[in-house]
Write an enzyme that holds these catalytic residues in place. Structure first.
Site, short mmCIF file in Angstrom:
data_model
loop_
_atom_site.label_atom_id
_atom_site.label_comp_id
_atom_site.label_asym_id
_atom_site.label_seq_id
_atom_site.Cartn_x
_atom_site.Cartn_y
_atom_site.Cartn_z
N LYS A 79 -2.01 -5.84 -3.25
CA LYS A 79 -1.63 -4.39 -2.76
C LYS A 79 0.01 -4.13 -3.25
O LYS A 79 0.72 -5.05 -3.24
CB LYS A 79 -1.53 -4.74 -1.32
CG LYS A 79 -1.12 -3.31 -0.35
CD LYS A 79 -1.32 -3.45 1.21
CE LYS A 79 -1.17 -2.26 2.05
NZ LYS A 79 -1.38 -2.44 3.37
N SER A 154 -4.40 0.78 5.75
CA SER A 154 -3.83 1.32 4.46
C SER A 154 -3.95 0.11 3.22
O SER A 154 -3.67 0.89 2.17
CB SER A 154 -2.17 1.11 4.74
OG SER A 154 -1.87 -0.12 4.69
N SER A 178 -4.43 -2.63 9.17
CA SER A 178 -4.40 -2.36 7.47
C SER A 178 -5.10 -3.24 6.76
O SER A 178 -5.55 -2.99 5.47
CB SER A 178 -3.12 -2.11 7.21
OG SER A 178 -2.73 -0.76 7.30
N1 GLN Z 1 -3.14 2.53 10.39
C1 GLN Z 1 -1.99 1.90 11.13
C2 GLN Z 1 -0.90 2.76 10.98
O1 GLN Z 1 -0.86 3.92 10.53
C3 GLN Z 1 -1.89 0.53 10.80
C4 GLN Z 1 -1.26 0.44 9.38
C5 GLN Z 1 -0.93 -0.90 8.81
O2 GLN Z 1 -1.57 -1.84 9.43
N2 GLN Z 1 -0.32 -0.93 7.77
O3 GLN Z 1 0.25 2.59 11.45
#
Ligand code: GLN
Length: 475
Positions: A79, A154, A178
């Site tokens: 990532k 994400s 994420s």
């Molecule tokens: N989708 C969640 C957010 O928007 C979690 C993001 C993540 O785990 N980095 O904050």
């Protein structure tokens, strides 16, 4: 090609027995990327010449009769918020567009020690903020199961890369879901380790009390192999801890599995609920004891997350000033230092990130700190206590990973609340710091569904055992 169905352990054996060379393996995945990634767009950047060099190094070691590690020569995708020395790390943000990492993240150092092969950096929501990878400043990644749908986020690029067989495993980060949510949407395994189990050094911070790095893989055992390789205390991350070795003898059939009623809520897709309930029934038929449990503060978790997370985001984002990293403004009215800061941030940072910075600054400001931030921390403690109580009764908890399967592009971008709800079943886990894994458990109209197992702190092995037994049960 057979490689596609091979686990890491199987590939490792083949390399050792010289049935396949590391270079052949890397070449194979590079060809997969060349043919598939025009459509999927999982990768932001690739460094194939470096990947080949790494593979050749492994082949030389094998040729010389040296021992090789489990991840030697295994091609991985990383990532883009995890630093690899000398390689661009953008976190999918314009403000880091040209930022080249000056050092390795601890997880990368650990993988390098094993001679893993890095195929490239994967797309993500900007600074890991989002649930669909639509917040990337560069482009959208597609769900390999249906190109009109999002891969989740994400870590959408990492999940899509594994699901479309463009790598053997990937690393992602999970602050509120994420790793697990995109794993669920794409049909792969995703592990969010216990907070502190894996060093965060060299991970571009989103919300430091919630962030954890973890693997996305095709099987539960692959997730175990990668986790074993990256875990451990690191003196460069004060929140990392010495991983306590806990023996776990129990398999699925001996486990007491808790099913929290708060995770089967109105508004969730009835078909997802049916799939999950059906899989729970299968585990019960296989001998597991199923018990309904309460996690009463689940309903507050999203609100708590959307106070604590932005508060930490606002302070973590303060370092991007248009001077220290990557992008700097070219605007002609940037005549003094303050306007360089303001213009660089205004131009370089995307709308979702800005929204969270503003929210976070607000909840931390004098007069609101007690009402929002402090209160949210108190409720966070309650959420943690819920899990403690639950784990005094059951060994493991099973829930859906997400309330729906992958949605279409644009479907939720206009409605932030609907987007935030995609994380309703994953966020409480980060707030409590416990580990959880999402395992593919079925499909609805060809779109994958994920089953989430949650274990007590540092009981990753319980997750792996349960997950593996479950995989066998449905295979
Ligand atoms: N989708 C969640 C957010 O928007 C979690 C993001 C993540 O785990 N980095 O904050």
């Amino acid at each position: 090609m057979e490689i596609l169905s091979n686990s890491i352990r199987e590939i490792h054996e083949k390399l050792k027995k010289k049935e396949m060379s590391a270079l052949e393996l890397t070449d194979f995945f590079m060809d997969e990327i060349k043919s598939k990634d025009k459509d999927i767009k999982a990768f932001l950047s690739n460094d194939f010449s470096e990947a080949k060099k790494q593979a050749e190094k492994v082949d030389l070691a094998i040729k010389n009769g040296n021992e090789i590690s489990m991840l030697s020569g295994i091609p991985a995708a990383i990532k883009d918020n995890i630093l690899i020395d000398g390689i661009k790390a953008t976190a999918s943000s314009k403000i880091l567009e040209n930022y080249v990492a000056p050092y390795d993240a601890t997880v990368i150092l650990k993988l390098k020690k094993q001679d893993s092969v890095f195929l490239g950096k994967t797309n993500m929501d900007e600074f890991a903020m989002g649930s669909s990878t639509e917040n990337s400043a560069f482009f959208k990644t597609k769900n390999p199961n249906d190109l009109s749908r999002v891969p989740g986020g994400s870590s959408g690029g990492s999940a899509a890369a594994v699901a479309s067989n463009q790598c053997v495993f990937a690393l992602g980060s999970d602050t509120g879901g994420s790793i697990r949510q995109p794993a669920s949407f794409c049909g792969v395994v995703g592990l969010k380790p216990t907070y502190g189990a894996v060093s965060r050094y060299g991970l571009i911070a989103m919300a430091s009390s919630l962030d954890q790095i973890g693997p996305l893989t095709k099987t539960v055992d692959d997730a175990r192999v990668v986790f074993e390789s990256i875990k451990g205390k690191d003196k460069k991350d004060a929140t990392s801890v010495m991983y306590p070795e806990k023996l776990q003898e129990k398999g699925l059939k001996d486990l007491k599995i808790g099913i929290p009623k708060e995770y089967f809520i109105e508004g969730m897709d009835k078909k997802v609920e049916d799939v999950i309930k059906n899989e729970i029934k299968k585990m019960e038929d296989a001998g597991a004891k199923i018990e309904e449990i309460d996690l009463p503060h689940t309903k507050d978790a999203l609100s708590v997350y959307y106070v604590i997370m932005p508060a930490e985001v606002s302070s973590n984002m303060a370092r991007y000033d248009g001077i220290k990293y990557g992008f700097s403004t070219h605007k002609s009215d940037s005549e003094d230092l303050l306007s360089v800061y303001l213009n660089s941030r205004a131009e370089g940072i995307g709308p979702e990130v800005k929204k969270r910075m503003m929210l976070g600054t607000y909840v931390l400001s004098a007069g609101y700190y007690d009402a929002y931030y402090k209160r949210a921390q108190q409720v966070r403690t309650k959420i943690t206590e819920d899990f403690k109580k639950a784990f005094s009764k059951v060994d493991i908890i099973a829930t859906p990973t997400t309330p729906t399967t992958a949605f279409s592009f644009g479907e939720k971008t206009e409605d932030p609340l609907a987007m935030y709800l995609a994380d309703i079943f994953t966020v409480p886990i980060n707030l409590a710091g416990v580990p959880a894994i999402s395992v593919p458990c079925g499909k609805i109209n060809n779109m994958p569904v994920g089953l989430q197992f949650i274990a007590p702190w540092f009981c990753e092995e319980t997750l792996f055992k349960a997950g593996e037994d479950y995989e066998k049960l449905i295979s």
